[in-house]
Design a protein around this motif. Sequence first.
Motif, PDB file in Angstrom:
ATOM      1  N   LEU A  22     -18.079  38.691 -20.514  1.00 55.22           N
ATOM      2  CA  LEU A  22     -17.403  38.192 -21.055  1.00 55.22           C
ATOM      3  C   LEU A  22     -15.406  38.510 -20.517  1.00 55.22           C
ATOM      4  O   LEU A  22     -14.869  36.955 -20.429  1.00 55.22           O
ATOM      5  CB  LEU A  22     -17.295  38.230 -22.368  1.00 55.22           C
ATOM      6  CG  LEU A  22     -18.540  37.794 -22.784  1.00 55.22           C
ATOM      7  CD1 LEU A  22     -19.005  38.372 -24.811  1.00 55.22           C
ATOM      8  CD2 LEU A  22     -18.365  36.657 -23.018  1.00 55.22           C
ATOM      9  N   GLY A  23     -15.543  39.474 -20.559  1.00 51.43           N
ATOM     10  CA  GLY A  23     -13.955  39.922 -20.369  1.00 51.43           C
ATOM     11  C   GLY A  23     -13.251  39.419 -21.649  1.00 51.43           C
ATOM     12  O   GLY A  23     -14.179  38.980 -22.474  1.00 51.43           O
ATOM     13  N   PHE A  24     -11.680  38.888 -20.783  1.00 51.56           N
ATOM     14  CA  PHE A  24     -10.735  38.917 -22.056  1.00 51.56           C
ATOM     15  C   PHE A  24     -10.452  37.208 -21.928  1.00 51.56           C
ATOM     16  O   PHE A  24      -9.509  36.967 -20.854  1.00 51.56           O
ATOM     17  CB  PHE A  24      -9.793  39.325 -22.857  1.00 51.56           C
ATOM     18  CG  PHE A  24      -8.869  39.308 -23.538  1.00 51.56           C
ATOM     19  CD1 PHE A  24      -9.213  38.922 -25.052  1.00 51.56           C
ATOM     20  CD2 PHE A  24      -7.647  38.404 -23.565  1.00 51.56           C
ATOM     21  CE1 PHE A  24      -8.848  38.683 -26.649  1.00 51.56           C
ATOM     22  CE2 PHE A  24      -7.052  38.260 -24.524  1.00 51.56           C
ATOM     23  CZ  PHE A  24      -7.521  38.500 -26.064  1.00 51.56           C
ATOM     24  N   GLY A  25     -10.904  36.190 -22.383  1.00 53.06           N
ATOM     25  CA  GLY A  25     -10.124  35.513 -22.384  1.00 53.06           C
ATOM     26  C   GLY A  25     -10.537  34.074 -20.868  1.00 53.06           C
ATOM     27  O   GLY A  25      -9.403  33.896 -20.543  1.00 53.06           O
ATOM     28  N   VAL A  26     -11.617  34.341 -20.289  1.00 52.16           N
ATOM     29  CA  VAL A  26     -11.855  33.985 -19.014  1.00 52.16           C
ATOM     30  C   VAL A  26     -12.918  32.672 -19.216  1.00 52.16           C
ATOM     31  O   VAL A  26     -12.771  31.606 -18.101  1.00 52.16           O
ATOM     32  CB  VAL A  26     -12.257  34.976 -17.980  1.00 52.16           C
ATOM     33  CG1 VAL A  26     -10.815  35.425 -17.861  1.00 52.16           C
ATOM     34  CG2 VAL A  26     -13.547  35.886 -18.329  1.00 52.16           C
ATOM     35  N   HIS A  27     -13.477  32.006 -20.085  1.00 50.48           N
ATOM     36  CA  HIS A  27     -14.019  31.387 -20.552  1.00 50.48           C
ATOM     37  C   HIS A  27     -14.015  30.925 -21.664  1.00 50.48           C
ATOM     38  O   HIS A  27     -14.083  31.432 -22.665  1.00 50.48           O
ATOM     39  CB  HIS A  27     -16.175  32.266 -20.799  1.00 50.48           C
ATOM     40  CG  HIS A  27     -16.461  33.521 -19.351  1.00 50.48           C
ATOM     41  ND1 HIS A  27     -16.691  32.788 -18.392  1.00 50.48           N
ATOM     42  CD2 HIS A  27     -16.735  34.574 -19.212  1.00 50.48           C
ATOM     43  CE1 HIS A  27     -17.593  33.505 -17.599  1.00 50.48           C
ATOM     44  NE2 HIS A  27     -17.279  34.736 -18.244  1.00 50.48           N
ATOM     45  N   PHE A  28     -14.627  29.937 -21.456  1.00 53.27           N
ATOM     46  CA  PHE A  28     -14.016  28.786 -22.754  1.00 53.27           C
ATOM     47  C   PHE A  28     -15.060  28.365 -23.482  1.00 53.27           C
ATOM     48  O   PHE A  28     -16.261  27.782 -22.584  1.00 53.27           O
ATOM     49  CB  PHE A  28     -12.352  27.719 -21.872  1.00 53.27           C
ATOM     50  CG  PHE A  28     -11.528  28.216 -21.819  1.00 53.27           C
ATOM     51  CD1 PHE A  28     -10.757  28.632 -23.062  1.00 53.27           C
ATOM     52  CD2 PHE A  28     -11.800  29.703 -21.003  1.00 53.27           C
ATOM     53  CE1 PHE A  28      -9.961  30.156 -22.279  1.00 53.27           C
ATOM     54  CE2 PHE A  28     -11.280  29.517 -19.943  1.00 53.27           C
ATOM     55  CZ  PHE A  28      -9.660  30.215 -20.561  1.00 53.27           C
ATOM     56  N   THR A  29     -14.832  27.526 -24.470  1.00 49.32           N
ATOM     57  CA  THR A  29     -16.616  27.034 -24.818  1.00 49.32           C
ATOM     58  C   THR A  29     -16.531  26.024 -24.411  1.00 49.32           C
ATOM     59  O   THR A  29     -15.714  24.938 -24.021  1.00 49.32           O
ATOM     60  CB  THR A  29     -16.511  26.699 -26.555  1.00 49.32           C
ATOM     61  OG1 THR A  29     -14.954  26.217 -26.755  1.00 49.32           O
ATOM     62  CG2 THR A  29     -15.801  28.071 -27.674  1.00 49.32           C
ATOM     63  N   ASP A  30     -17.568  24.560 -25.708  1.00 49.43           N
ATOM     64  CA  ASP A  30     -17.609  23.452 -24.988  1.00 49.43           C
ATOM     65  C   ASP A  30     -16.408  21.935 -25.341  1.00 49.43           C
ATOM     66  O   ASP A  30     -15.939  21.185 -25.080  1.00 49.43           O
ATOM     67  CB  ASP A  30     -19.210  22.834 -25.517  1.00 49.43           C
ATOM     68  CG  ASP A  30     -20.744  23.512 -24.715  1.00 49.43           C
ATOM     69  OD1 ASP A  30     -20.277  22.944 -22.864  1.00 49.43           O
ATOM     70  OD2 ASP A  30     -20.652  23.652 -25.236  1.00 49.43           O
ATOM     71  N   HIS A  31     -15.910  22.853 -26.715  1.00 50.90           N
ATOM     72  CA  HIS A  31     -14.929  21.793 -27.290  1.00 50.90           C
ATOM     73  C   HIS A  31     -13.674  22.590 -28.103  1.00 50.90           C
ATOM     74  O   HIS A  31     -13.421  23.987 -27.915  1.00 50.90           O
ATOM     75  CB  HIS A  31     -15.582  21.044 -28.551  1.00 50.90           C
ATOM     76  CG  HIS A  31     -16.787  20.709 -28.544  1.00 50.90           C
ATOM     77  ND1 HIS A  31     -18.263  21.627 -28.437  1.00 50.90           N
ATOM     78  CD2 HIS A  31     -17.320  19.118 -28.107  1.00 50.90           C
ATOM     79  CE1 HIS A  31     -19.324  20.414 -28.630  1.00 50.90           C
ATOM     80  NE2 HIS A  31     -18.612  18.970 -28.332  1.00 50.90           N
ATOM     81  N   MET A  32     -12.740  21.544 -27.807  1.00 51.09           N
ATOM     82  CA  MET A  32     -11.356  22.364 -27.870  1.00 51.09           C
ATOM     83  C   MET A  32     -11.157  21.160 -29.244  1.00 51.09           C
ATOM     84  O   MET A  32     -11.302  19.832 -29.690  1.00 51.09           O
ATOM     85  CB  MET A  32     -10.567  22.097 -26.706  1.00 51.09           C
ATOM     86  CG  MET A  32     -10.260  20.767 -26.540  1.00 51.09           C
ATOM     87  SD  MET A  32      -9.340  21.235 -24.677  1.00 51.09           S
ATOM     88  CE  MET A  32      -8.336  19.425 -24.561  1.00 51.09           C
ATOM     89  N   PHE A  33      -9.724  21.602 -30.327  1.00 45.76           N
ATOM     90  CA  PHE A  33      -9.113  20.441 -31.396  1.00 45.76           C
ATOM     91  C   PHE A  33      -8.120  20.288 -30.413  1.00 45.76           C
ATOM     92  O   PHE A  33      -7.162  20.873 -29.959  1.00 45.76           O
ATOM     93  CB  PHE A  33      -9.133  21.424 -32.654  1.00 45.76           C
ATOM     94  CG  PHE A  33      -8.326  21.221 -33.331  1.00 45.76           C
ATOM     95  CD1 PHE A  33      -8.305  19.646 -34.217  1.00 45.76           C
ATOM     96  CD2 PHE A  33      -6.631  20.554 -33.499  1.00 45.76           C
ATOM     97  CE1 PHE A  33      -7.861  19.302 -35.344  1.00 45.76           C
ATOM     98  CE2 PHE A  33      -5.809  20.080 -34.599  1.00 45.76           C
ATOM     99  CZ  PHE A  33      -6.472  19.425 -35.539  1.00 45.76           C
ATOM    100  N   THR A  34      -7.569  18.729 -30.577  1.00 43.99           N
ATOM    101  CA  THR A  34      -6.123  18.451 -30.308  1.00 43.99           C
ATOM    102  C   THR A  34      -5.449  17.539 -31.326  1.00 43.99           C
ATOM    103  O   THR A  34      -6.418  16.942 -32.379  1.00 43.99           O
ATOM    104  CB  THR A  34      -6.197  17.830 -28.924  1.00 43.99           C
ATOM    105  OG1 THR A  34      -7.132  16.528 -29.246  1.00 43.99           O
ATOM    106  CG2 THR A  34      -7.445  18.508 -28.193  1.00 43.99           C
ATOM    107  N   MET A  35      -4.059  17.460 -31.713  1.00 46.42           N
ATOM    108  CA  MET A  35      -3.653  17.066 -32.415  1.00 46.42           C
ATOM    109  C   MET A  35      -2.273  16.681 -31.469  1.00 46.42           C
ATOM    110  O   MET A  35      -1.847  16.948 -31.088  1.00 46.42           O
ATOM    111  CB  MET A  35      -3.407  17.084 -34.016  1.00 46.42           C
ATOM    112  CG  MET A  35      -2.741  16.274 -34.744  1.00 46.42           C
ATOM    113  SD  MET A  35      -3.183  17.613 -36.366  1.00 46.42           S
ATOM    114  CE  MET A  35      -2.189  18.677 -36.198  1.00 46.42           C
ATOM    115  N   ASP A  36      -1.738  15.055 -31.889  1.00 44.48           N
ATOM    116  CA  ASP A  36      -0.452  15.048 -31.825  1.00 44.48           C
ATOM    117  C   ASP A  36       1.208  14.491 -32.609  1.00 44.48           C
ATOM    118  O   ASP A  36       0.461  14.135 -33.945  1.00 44.48           O
ATOM    119  CB  ASP A  36      -0.524  13.403 -30.808  1.00 44.48           C
ATOM    120  CG  ASP A  36      -1.592  13.921 -29.780  1.00 44.48           C
ATOM    121  OD1 ASP A  36      -1.478  14.181 -28.403  1.00 44.48           O
ATOM    122  OD2 ASP A  36      -2.304  13.352 -29.288  1.00 44.48           O
TER     123      ASP A  36
END
Length: 358
Positions: A22-36
Motif C-alpha cells: 500500500l505505501g502512503f498516498g500512491v494508490h487511489f480509489t475508483d471514485h472522487m468527489f468534486t464541486m465547483d
Amino acid sequence: MECQLKITLTEQRKEKPASDKLGFGVHFTDHMFTMDYTEGKGWHDPQIVPYSPVTLDPAAMVFHYGQTVFEGLKAYRNKDDRAWLFRPDQNFKRLNRSLSRLSMPLIDEDFMLEALKQLVATEKEWIPTESGTSLYIRPFVIATEACFGVRASHTYKLIILLSPVGAYYAGGMKPVKIYVENHYVRAVRGGTGNAKTAGNYAGSLKAQEEAKEKGYEQVLWLDGIENKYVEEVGSMNVFFKVNGEVWVPELNGSILEGITRDSTIHMLKDWGVPVVEKRISMEDLYEAYTKGELEEAFGTGTAAVISPIGEMSWNEHKMVINNAQIGELTSKLYDQMTGIQYGLVEDKFGWSVEVTKA
C-alpha cells in the motif's frame, strides 16, 4: 446548501493493491468527489464521479499565485466491519479557517461531512482491514480562474481523493532523530503557518533534505522572529514530557491547529496529566535535559498519530531522550488514540463518526 449530490459510478473497477504494497498516498480509489464554485453563484454541482484527471487552463491562478488549501484525515474499518471517521467535523472547520486565510470561499461544513460519508460509503471496500492500515482522505480546493491579475480567483474547484494506506509503523514504532533547524523558517506569525496550504510544505522541503543529509529523519522548526521558540516537528505538532508535566507550544498564529494535537491534550487532561501550553525555548528544553527532567518527546499528526522522538541535535548538543526508547506515556497515547480510531476501546469523547454499518 440546497443542491443535490449526484453520483455516477465507474464501469471499470481498479484492481486493489495487496495490503503489504500500500505505501502512503500512491494508490487511489475508483471514485472522487468534486464541486465547483463560481462567484455570484456559490458552490454548485457536487458529485461523486469516477476517478479521473482534472483539466485546467495553464493560466489557472492556482499555478501562479498558490491559492490552494487541503486537509488530511482517515477512515477506518473496525472489527465489526463498520466504517468510521475520526473527528471529521474538525477537519472541515479547519478547512474553512484555511480558506478564509487564503481569501477563498467557505464551504458548508455539514453538507461536506454528509458528502464525505457518502463517498467513503461508496468506496468502503477500499478501506483495508489489516492492523494499522486505513483509508487516507485528502480534501483540497484550488483556484481555477484563468487570470494573471494578482487577486483572489473568481472560480474554484473542491475535490476529495481517497487512498488506501499501509501501516505507518510497518516495522514497529521507533523513535526518530530530529535536527533543530536554525537557518530556515517554516512560518511566521501573521503569515500562513496556521493554514494548511501547499506553500508551507514546499518551503519546508529544503531543510528536511539537509537534515537527512546530516543523518536526521526530521526537522524541529523554531519561530521565525526570535529563532528560539519551538513550533512544530516536520509537519506535526510536538509535545515534551518534562518532570511529570507535558509541555506543548501554544498556538500563536504560525502553528497549525492539529486535530491529533487537540485530541492528545484532551486525553492527557482526562488522565490527570498536567498539560502546559506555552512558549517553549530550546534553552528551556536543554536545561531540562541537563537536569535529567526531559523524560519524553513526541510528534502528533494524522499520518503517524504519535511519533516518538529519541534524539535531538541543537547547536552541536546531542540530546538523547529516554535512552532513545519509546516512553511509557507516548506508548499509552498511541495505543489509546488508535484504539478509539479502530473501535477497539471505548470512545468516551464521542470522536468517532460512523459511515456505514456492517
